[in-house]
Design a protein around this motif. Structure first.
Motif: not given
Length: 439
Positions: A325-334
């Motif tokens: 989850x942290x990897x995904x959020x740290x990569x950013x998204x909209x």
């Protein structure tokens, strides 16, 4: 000229007469390959192939499809309230395969074809339990194995009915077409299902039918992308011949893609005429978009959640996948909810939401830093008549208005909320968030 004609006739004889015995083995292996590929795609199916009884022009065989250990098996066991999953049913697929570059033997049965390929098949299905109990699944699957190993199937269901316990299920004619290729990993499908009812004298649910169409293919990151369009007709729920629920139909359109290592997805959904007590019929329309999602991080999260099996405790699954989850959020998204509207007889609630999560340093990532960097906006407009009715039902709604969170503009109440740098601004009034609660 005569020699050429003789040569052509000889070639035709070889194709029609000799090829079935040779291609029968190829067709059998192609069927097995496509079923194994389908099982792999599902992640939880186990396919066992029975030995084919092969003759020169046709073959008979059976495949056994069962649920392996995974989320779906655990969920079914929990839903049934069983102490163990020993009696989870299996699906038996009985297949008659006419093989040959030109499967002439298929012409003796319904929907036979002389189209070139490795074979033409007809299959029926049956559910079987460990205790020996079994029942046939209505309908027939007609399939063609292409020269390249592709698989085209058509499920045909004729109108019928079946008594189940103290109730009855009825259905109208339905069809489903599926084209799959185990090499490319692409699947296309379309179909329509007729009206159906199920229930007893006390309770009955009816659906007026619908259509479905779409395409899927697996990405290098392990998850599927593609399109889906579905329309479901009006649904009614009756208890003792009195209507107690249902709606006037639903539409769903969705698509997803991966480009340059980033995932994007969008969805449009409409639910019409849902009956809501004390408010009347409700219709919902929403448009949702995701963009700039790191495909590798999304694939890792999907894999991690799939591996963790505990449908009874989903929060534990989230805890187990915290790193992903942290990897995904740290990569950013909209995320953009371009509209989420609720239409009622007294007016329409209109709302929208936008969330932008910028890319951050994964090594120093913390949830509190995420709140400080995230930007979001939320807008809602509510008709005055709805506010008045809601206030009469719950006085706390009036408190929200008195605090200024809902501001009257003409005949509607509006909220304009912005979130930036850990601070919420609602209709011009700043409201700080205690970041310590997220540590």
């Amino acid at each position: 000229m005569k020699k050429s004609i003789i040569a052509l006739i000889l070639a035709a004889v070889l194709v029609i007469i000799v090829s079935p015995g040779i291609i029968g083995g190829l067709a059998e292996r192609s069927v097995d390959k496509n079923l194994d590929w389908a099982a792999t795609e599902s992640g939880e199916l186990v396919v066992t192939s029975g030995s084919f009884e092969r003759s020169w022009f046709s073959s008979e065989g059976q495949h056994r499809v069962e649920l392996g250990n995974g989320q779906l098996r655990a969920a079914l066991t929990a839903a049934a309230g069983a102490d163990n999953d020993d009696n989870i049913p299996v699906l038996l697929i009985n297949t008659h395969l006419d093989h040959g570059l030109i499967p002439v033997s298929s012409m003796s049965r319904e929907q036979g074809s002389l189209a070139p390929g490795l074979g033409s098949a007809v299959s029926t299905m049956m559910i079987q339990y460990d205790n020996g109990e079994s029942f046939e699944i209505p309908g027939t699957i007609y399939s063609k194995v292409g020269l390249g190993g592709g698989f085209d199937s058509r499920y045909v269901l004729e109108a019928g009915s079946k008594i189940v316990d103290d109730g009855e299920i009825t259905w109208q004619a339905s069809t489903l077409n599926v084209s799959a290729n185990g090499v490319s990993g692409k699947v296309r499908f379309d179909g329509n299902f007729g009206a159906m009812t199920f229930g007893d004298r006390q309770q009955r649910v009816s659906i007026d039918g619908g259509t479905i169409e779409g395409a899927q293919e697996k990405t290098q990151y392990g998850f599927n992308v593609g399109t889906l369009d579905a329309v479901i007709g009006p649904m009614a729920v009756n208890v003792s011949d009195m209507a107690v629920g249902g709606n006037q139909g639903m539409k769903l359109s969705a698509s997803s893609s991966v480009d340059g290592g980033l995932t994007a997805a969008d969805m449009h959904m409409e639910v019409n005429g849902q009956n809501i007590p004390q408010f009347g019929e409700l219709s919902i329309v929403t448009d949702l978009k995701f963009s700039d999602i790191d495909a590798a991080a999304l694939g890792a999260l999907d894999k991690r959640l799939t591996e963790f099996v505990d449908p009874v405790n989903p929060n534990q699954a989230v805890a187990e996948a915290e790193k992903e989850f942290k990897d995904l959020v740290a990569a950013g998204f909209n995320v953009h909810v371009e509209r989420l509207n609720f239409a009622l007889p007294m007016g329409t609630i209109e709302s929208s939401l936008s969330v932008v999560v910028p890319k951050s340093d994964r090594a120093s990532f913390e949830w509190t830093s995420l709140l400080l960097s995230t930007e979001a906006t939320f807008n809602v407009s509510i008709p005055e008549a709805l506010i008045q009715q809601a206030t009469s039902m719950d006085p706390q709604v009036g408190t929200i208005v008195a605090l200024g969170y809902l501001s009257k503009q003409g005949d509607v109440y509006v909220m304009d909320a912005k979130f930036k740098s850990g601070l919420i601004n609602i209709n011009g009034a700043p409201i700080p968030i205690p970041l310590g609660m997220f540590q």
